[in-house]
Design a protein around this motif. Structure first.
Motif, PDB file in Angstrom:
ATOM      1  N   ALA A  88       8.008  30.293  -5.349  1.00 29.39           N
ATOM      2  CA  ALA A  88       7.736  29.533  -4.130  1.00 29.39           C
ATOM      3  C   ALA A  88       7.836  28.050  -4.443  1.00 29.39           C
ATOM      4  CB  ALA A  88       6.356  29.875  -3.578  1.00 29.39           C
ATOM      5  N   VAL A  89       8.255  27.297  -3.455  1.00 29.69           N
ATOM      6  CA  VAL A  89       8.325  25.844  -3.546  1.00 29.69           C
ATOM      7  C   VAL A  89       7.771  25.302  -2.235  1.00 29.69           C
ATOM      8  CG1 VAL A  89      10.707  25.719  -2.705  1.00 29.69           C
ATOM      9  CG2 VAL A  89       9.817  23.880  -4.108  1.00 29.69           C
ATOM     10  N   GLY A  90       7.088  24.176  -2.305  1.00 28.89           N
ATOM     11  CA  GLY A  90       6.510  23.634  -1.089  1.00 28.89           C
ATOM     12  C   GLY A  90       6.224  22.154  -1.197  1.00 28.89           C
ATOM     13  N   TYR A  91       5.669  21.637  -0.117  1.00 26.42           N
ATOM     14  CA  TYR A  91       5.179  20.262  -0.097  1.00 26.42           C
ATOM     15  C   TYR A  91       3.671  20.312  -0.097  1.00 26.42           C
ATOM     16  CZ  TYR A  91       9.675  18.060   0.795  1.00 26.42           C
ATOM     17  OH  TYR A  91      10.961  17.607   0.680  1.00 26.42           O
ATOM     18  N   VAL A  92       3.068  19.552  -0.998  1.00 22.44           N
ATOM     19  CA  VAL A  92       1.617  19.453  -1.083  1.00 22.44           C
ATOM     20  C   VAL A  92       1.240  18.043  -0.658  1.00 22.44           C
ATOM     21  CG1 VAL A  92      -0.383  19.543  -2.613  1.00 22.44           C
ATOM     22  CG2 VAL A  92       1.497  21.199  -2.898  1.00 22.44           C
ATOM     23  N   GLU A  93       0.351  17.961   0.330  1.00 24.09           N
ATOM     24  CA  GLU A  93      -0.111  16.662   0.814  1.00 24.09           C
ATOM     25  C   GLU A  93      -1.284  16.212  -0.029  1.00 24.09           C
ATOM     26  OE1 GLU A  93      -0.792  14.299   4.963  1.00 24.09           O
ATOM     27  OE2 GLU A  93      -0.694  16.491   5.011  1.00 24.09           O
ATOM     28  N   LEU A  94      -1.093  15.101  -0.742  1.00 23.50           N
ATOM     29  CA  LEU A  94      -2.139  14.544  -1.592  1.00 23.50           C
ATOM     30  C   LEU A  94      -2.937  13.537  -0.773  1.00 23.50           C
ATOM     31  CD1 LEU A  94      -0.020  14.063  -4.838  1.00 23.50           C
ATOM     32  CD2 LEU A  94      -1.444  16.016  -4.183  1.00 23.50           C
ATOM     33  N   PRO A  95      -4.251  13.704  -0.684  1.00 26.33           N
ATOM     34  CA  PRO A  95      -5.056  12.865   0.213  1.00 26.33           C
ATOM     35  C   PRO A  95      -4.960  11.377  -0.127  1.00 26.33           C
ATOM     36  CG  PRO A  95      -6.471  14.068  -1.309  1.00 26.33           C
ATOM     37  CD  PRO A  95      -5.078  14.594  -1.499  1.00 26.33           C
TER      38      PRO A  95
ATOM     39  N   LEU B 186       0.600  10.775  -0.544  1.00 25.12           N
ATOM     40  CA  LEU B 186       1.872  11.181   0.030  1.00 25.12           C
ATOM     41  C   LEU B 186       2.046  12.684  -0.125  1.00 25.12           C
ATOM     42  CD1 LEU B 186       3.263  11.459  -2.921  1.00 25.12           C
ATOM     43  CD2 LEU B 186       4.025   9.160  -2.509  1.00 25.12           C
ATOM     44  N   ARG B 187       3.175  13.193   0.348  1.00 22.84           N
ATOM     45  CA  ARG B 187       3.517  14.608   0.171  1.00 22.84           C
ATOM     46  C   ARG B 187       4.491  14.720  -0.992  1.00 22.84           C
ATOM     47  NH1 ARG B 187       4.675  14.720   6.295  1.00 22.84           N
ATOM     48  NH2 ARG B 187       2.549  14.924   7.075  1.00 22.84           N
ATOM     49  N   VAL B 188       4.226  15.704  -1.845  1.00 22.90           N
ATOM     50  CA  VAL B 188       5.031  15.910  -3.043  1.00 22.90           C
ATOM     51  C   VAL B 188       5.687  17.280  -2.975  1.00 22.90           C
ATOM     52  CG1 VAL B 188       4.929  16.150  -5.553  1.00 22.90           C
ATOM     53  CG2 VAL B 188       3.500  14.462  -4.426  1.00 22.90           C
TER      54      VAL B 188
ATOM     55  N   GLY C 195      -4.613  18.697  -3.407  1.00 23.11           N
ATOM     56  CA  GLY C 195      -4.114  18.418  -2.072  1.00 23.11           C
ATOM     57  C   GLY C 195      -4.066  19.701  -1.277  1.00 23.11           C
ATOM     58  N   THR C 196      -3.405  19.644  -0.138  1.00 24.17           N
ATOM     59  CA  THR C 196      -3.291  20.827   0.708  1.00 24.17           C
ATOM     60  C   THR C 196      -1.818  21.191   0.889  1.00 24.17           C
ATOM     61  OG1 THR C 196      -3.383  19.469   2.703  1.00 24.17           O
ATOM     62  CG2 THR C 196      -5.451  20.444   1.955  1.00 24.17           C
ATOM     63  N   LEU C 197      -1.571  22.474   0.991  1.00 26.72           N
ATOM     64  CA  LEU C 197      -0.215  22.965   1.171  1.00 26.72           C
ATOM     65  C   LEU C 197       0.241  22.608   2.582  1.00 26.72           C
ATOM     66  CD1 LEU C 197       2.124  24.478  -0.118  1.00 26.72           C
ATOM     67  CD2 LEU C 197       1.071  26.616   0.664  1.00 26.72           C
ATOM     68  N   TRP C 198       1.281  21.797   2.675  1.00 25.36           N
ATOM     69  CA  TRP C 198       1.777  21.310   3.959  1.00 25.36           C
ATOM     70  C   TRP C 198       2.822  22.262   4.537  1.00 25.36           C
ATOM     71  CZ3 TRP C 198       6.344  18.805   5.823  1.00 25.36           C
ATOM     72  CH2 TRP C 198       6.153  18.121   7.031  1.00 25.36           C
ATOM     73  N   THR C 199       3.707  22.764   3.672  1.00 18.07           N
ATOM     74  CA  THR C 199       4.693  23.783   4.051  1.00 18.07           C
ATOM     75  C   THR C 199       5.248  24.400   2.783  1.00 18.07           C
ATOM     76  OG1 THR C 199       6.564  24.273   5.516  1.00 18.07           O
ATOM     77  CG2 THR C 199       6.764  22.321   4.129  1.00 18.07           C
ATOM     78  N   PHE C 200       5.901  25.564   2.901  1.00 16.84           N
ATOM     79  CA  PHE C 200       6.469  26.199   1.723  1.00 16.84           C
ATOM     80  C   PHE C 200       7.566  27.182   2.122  1.00 16.84           C
ATOM     81  CE2 PHE C 200       3.209  29.088   3.147  1.00 16.84           C
ATOM     82  CZ  PHE C 200       3.729  30.353   2.905  1.00 16.84           C
ATOM     83  N   THR C 201       8.339  27.588   1.124  1.00 20.69           N
ATOM     84  CA  THR C 201       9.352  28.633   1.271  1.00 20.69           C
ATOM     85  C   THR C 201       9.492  29.315  -0.076  1.00 20.69           C
ATOM     86  OG1 THR C 201      11.570  29.113   2.107  1.00 20.69           O
ATOM     87  CG2 THR C 201      11.348  27.176   0.688  1.00 20.69           C
TER      88      THR C 201
ATOM     89  N   GLY D 122       0.788  -1.231   0.000  1.00 17.08           N
ATOM     90  CA  GLY D 122       0.000   0.000   0.000  1.00 17.08           C
ATOM     91  C   GLY D 122       0.816   1.274   0.000  1.00 17.08           C
ATOM     92  N   THR D 123       2.133   1.179   0.100  1.00 11.21           N
ATOM     93  CA  THR D 123       2.942   2.391   0.092  1.00 11.21           C
ATOM     94  C   THR D 123       3.064   2.938  -1.326  1.00 11.21           C
ATOM     95  OG1 THR D 123       5.002   1.145  -0.087  1.00 11.21           O
ATOM     96  CG2 THR D 123       4.293   1.767   2.134  1.00 11.21           C
ATOM     97  N   LEU D 124       3.172   4.258  -1.401  1.00 16.25           N
ATOM     98  CA  LEU D 124       3.320   4.947  -2.670  1.00 16.25           C
ATOM     99  C   LEU D 124       4.675   5.630  -2.727  1.00 16.25           C
ATOM    100  CD1 LEU D 124      -0.186   6.606  -2.844  1.00 16.25           C
ATOM    101  CD2 LEU D 124       0.759   5.096  -4.599  1.00 16.25           C
ATOM    102  N   VAL D 125       5.225   5.735  -3.925  1.00 19.56           N
ATOM    103  CA  VAL D 125       6.450   6.486  -4.148  1.00 19.56           C
ATOM    104  C   VAL D 125       6.212   7.475  -5.284  1.00 19.56           C
ATOM    105  CG1 VAL D 125       7.977   4.643  -3.339  1.00 19.56           C
ATOM    106  CG2 VAL D 125       7.425   4.789  -5.765  1.00 19.56           C
ATOM    107  N   PHE D 126       6.892   8.606  -5.210  1.00 24.22           N
ATOM    108  CA  PHE D 126       6.899   9.571  -6.293  1.00 24.22           C
ATOM    109  C   PHE D 126       8.303  10.141  -6.373  1.00 24.22           C
ATOM    110  CE2 PHE D 126       6.881  13.891  -7.911  1.00 24.22           C
ATOM    111  CZ  PHE D 126       6.265  13.683  -9.146  1.00 24.22           C
ATOM    112  N   PRO D 127       8.848  10.262  -7.563  1.00 28.09           N
ATOM    113  CA  PRO D 127       8.249   9.896  -8.835  1.00 28.09           C
ATOM    114  C   PRO D 127       8.197   8.387  -9.014  1.00 28.09           C
ATOM    115  CG  PRO D 127      10.493  10.679  -9.175  1.00 28.09           C
ATOM    116  CD  PRO D 127      10.183  10.858  -7.713  1.00 28.09           C
ATOM    117  N   TYR D 128       7.420   7.966 -10.030  1.00 32.35           N
ATOM    118  CA  TYR D 128       7.287   6.545 -10.318  1.00 32.35           C
ATOM    119  C   TYR D 128       8.659   5.940 -10.596  1.00 32.35           C
ATOM    120  CZ  TYR D 128       6.573   2.230 -12.811  1.00 32.35           C
ATOM    121  OH  TYR D 128       6.646   0.916 -13.202  1.00 32.35           O
ATOM    122  N   ARG D 129       8.839   4.759 -10.088  1.00 29.58           N
ATOM    123  CA  ARG D 129       9.975   3.923 -10.462  1.00 29.58           C
ATOM    124  C   ARG D 129       9.448   2.495 -10.540  1.00 29.58           C
ATOM    125  NH1 ARG D 129      11.563   5.535  -5.009  1.00 29.58           N
ATOM    126  NH2 ARG D 129      11.442   3.750  -3.633  1.00 29.58           N
ATOM    127  N   PRO D 130      10.070   1.658 -11.329  1.00 26.99           N
ATOM    128  CA  PRO D 130       9.497   0.321 -11.550  1.00 26.99           C
ATOM    129  C   PRO D 130       9.616  -0.641 -10.372  1.00 26.99           C
ATOM    130  CG  PRO D 130      11.331   0.739 -13.078  1.00 26.99           C
ATOM    131  CD  PRO D 130      11.164   1.953 -12.227  1.00 26.99           C
TER     132      PRO D 130
END
Length: 149
Positions: free
Chosen positions: A87-94, A97-99, A57-63, A29-37
């Motif tokens: 700006a760059v940040g982490y977006v939490e995808l419901p 994972l966080r991207v 998703g929702t903005l988790w943090t940014f700078t 059930g774990t997800l990874v990003f970016p995709y790898r085989p």
């Protein structure tokens, strides 16, 4: 007219009216990003299923990035004089994972933790053959004046 090409292959569906980031789903059930085989799951090398990740998703943090990153690896068409902060940040995808991603809104005063964000594909630079490169970014979801979308 030049073609638009992804900055890197396999990060998102392209071309697409409703692009999605591509992740890898393991049997546990774990997800990874970016995709790898492949991924190690319980000490065993396992082939991952390619899946489309949620577009919102929702903005988790940014700078903010206020100076031009060194090249390489930065591949923008700008230079130290023409660089514009972003700006760059982490977006939490419901349920996923966080991207880490570039954000389309460069003004930190217009961003807030917990803000709803949506995937966009945006122009980035030009490749060696003259094609316009595109990358994924997240944009704030516009809220109506009454607080609804």
């Amino acid at each position: 007219m030049t073609d638009q090409v992804p900055l890197a292959e396999g990060l998102f569906t392209w071309p697409s009216e409703d692009p999605a980031l591509l992740g890898g789903l393991a049997s546990d059930g774990t997800l990874v990003f970016p995709y790898r085989p492949y991924k190690l799951v319980g000490g065993v090398r396992e082939e991952l299923e390619k899946v489309e990740l949620p577009r919102r998703g929702t903005l988790w943090t940014f700078t903010t990035q206020r100076f031009r990153p060194p090249s390489p690896p930065y591949a923008g068409d700008d230079d130290a004089d023409s660089f514009e902060p972003f700006a760059v940040g982490y977006v939490e995808l419901p349920g996923a994972l966080r991207v880490e991603a570039r954000l389309t809104e460069p003004d930190p005063a217009k961003l807030r933790i917990g803000q709803e964000m949506e995937l966009r594909i945006v122009p980035f630079g030009t490749d060696a053959t003259g094609n316009q490169t595109v990358l994924y970014a997240f944009a704030p979801v516009e809220e109506a004046s009454d607080g609804t979308e």
